[in-house]
Design a protein around this motif. Structure first.
Motif, PDB file in Angstrom:
ATOM      1  N   LEU A   6      15.886   3.658  -5.422  1.00  0.00           N
ATOM      2  CA  LEU A   6      16.660   2.509  -5.863  1.00  0.00           C
ATOM      3  C   LEU A   6      15.860   1.210  -5.839  1.00  0.00           C
ATOM      4  O   LEU A   6      16.238   0.232  -6.484  1.00  0.00           O
ATOM      5  CB  LEU A   6      17.907   2.349  -4.987  1.00  0.00           C
ATOM      6  N   GLY A   7      14.780   1.207  -5.071  1.00  0.00           N
ATOM      7  CA  GLY A   7      13.955   0.010  -4.985  1.00  0.00           C
ATOM      8  C   GLY A   7      12.631   0.298  -4.303  1.00  0.00           C
ATOM      9  O   GLY A   7      12.515   1.252  -3.538  1.00  0.00           O
ATOM     10  N   GLU A   8      11.623  -0.533  -4.631  1.00  0.00           N
ATOM     11  CA  GLU A   8      10.295  -0.387  -4.037  1.00  0.00           C
ATOM     12  C   GLU A   8       9.686  -1.753  -3.807  1.00  0.00           C
ATOM     13  O   GLU A   8       9.989  -2.704  -4.522  1.00  0.00           O
ATOM     14  CB  GLU A   8       9.360   0.404  -4.960  1.00  0.00           C
ATOM     15  N   ALA A   9       8.812  -1.800  -2.809  1.00  0.00           N
ATOM     16  CA  ALA A   9       8.057  -3.018  -2.524  1.00  0.00           C
ATOM     17  C   ALA A   9       6.772  -2.619  -1.808  1.00  0.00           C
ATOM     18  O   ALA A   9       6.647  -1.487  -1.324  1.00  0.00           O
ATOM     19  CB  ALA A   9       8.872  -3.967  -1.654  1.00  0.00           C
ATOM     20  N   THR A  10       5.836  -3.530  -1.756  1.00  0.00           N
ATOM     21  CA  THR A  10       4.618  -3.312  -0.973  1.00  0.00           C
ATOM     22  C   THR A  10       4.448  -4.484  -0.027  1.00  0.00           C
ATOM     23  O   THR A  10       4.921  -5.593  -0.291  1.00  0.00           O
ATOM     24  CB  THR A  10       3.356  -3.178  -1.853  1.00  0.00           C
ATOM     25  N   ASP A  11       3.761  -4.201   1.059  1.00  0.00           N
ATOM     26  CA  ASP A  11       3.444  -5.222   2.039  1.00  0.00           C
ATOM     27  C   ASP A  11       1.982  -5.053   2.410  1.00  0.00           C
ATOM     28  O   ASP A  11       1.533  -3.930   2.655  1.00  0.00           O
ATOM     29  CB  ASP A  11       4.334  -5.058   3.275  1.00  0.00           C
ATOM     30  N   GLU A  12       1.227  -6.141   2.372  1.00  0.00           N
ATOM     31  CA  GLU A  12      -0.190  -6.082   2.717  1.00  0.00           C
ATOM     32  C   GLU A  12      -0.416  -6.799   4.033  1.00  0.00           C
ATOM     33  O   GLU A  12       0.095  -7.900   4.241  1.00  0.00           O
ATOM     34  CB  GLU A  12      -1.048  -6.722   1.624  1.00  0.00           C
TER      35      GLU A  12
END
Length: 159
Positions: free
Chosen positions: A54-60
């Motif tokens: 339903l959703g995606e994100a990235t974190d660096e």
């Protein structure tokens, strides 16, 4: 006299060799690396396959001398509640050769892949009190769901 000088040279060379080897081992043993680490697209596809994303994100984040990218996914595996969703996800991932590293209270799980070297994931049901810690993309996906209590938040890392 010449013999003493030769012994001193050999001693200095051995000393420098020990220092250089120690530095190399210290750097490589402490996880210092250069560049960016992130899971391969095929790993993401494998994990996406356990349900509806339903959703995606990235974190660096900084890690040593490099950048570690964490992929976050909101997945609906068709559970009736958070506990059921967690159980289903565990079964689906075990079928894909993931093994449990540890349980995270109450229904969260940390796993590692036996196929993809150095790849770890953890998942847990969505808890409303943790909403403020998620990126906007994840919160939007949760908010759009009619049954957020059945969703899993999955985090993937490459070490």
């Amino acid at each position: 006299m010449i013999r003493d000088e030769s012994v001193r040279r050999v001693g200095r060379l051995l000393g420098m060799t020990v220092v250089l080897l120690s530095a190399h081992l210290l750097i490589s043993g402490c996880g210092v690396f250069y560049g960016k680490t992130q899971v391969a697209p095929a790993v993401l596809d494998e994990v996406r396959g356990i349900g509806k994303v339903l959703g995606e994100a990235t974190d660096e984040g900084d890690y040593g001398a490099g950048i570690e990218v964490t992929n976050l996914l909101v997945i609906d595996v068709g559970g009736v509640n958070g506990h059921d969703a967690s159980s289903k996800a565990g079964d689906l991932l075990r079928d894909r050769k993931w093994v449990v590293v540890r349980q995270v209270a109450p229904d969260g799980v940390e796993m590692r892949s036996t196929v993809w070297k150095g790849v770890y994931l953890d998942f847990q049901p969505f808890y409303p009190e943790e909403r403020r810690t998620y990126p906007d993309e994840i919160n939007k996906a949760i908010k759009a769901s009619a049954r957020p209590e059945t969703l899993l938040i999955v985090s993937l890392d490459q070490t």
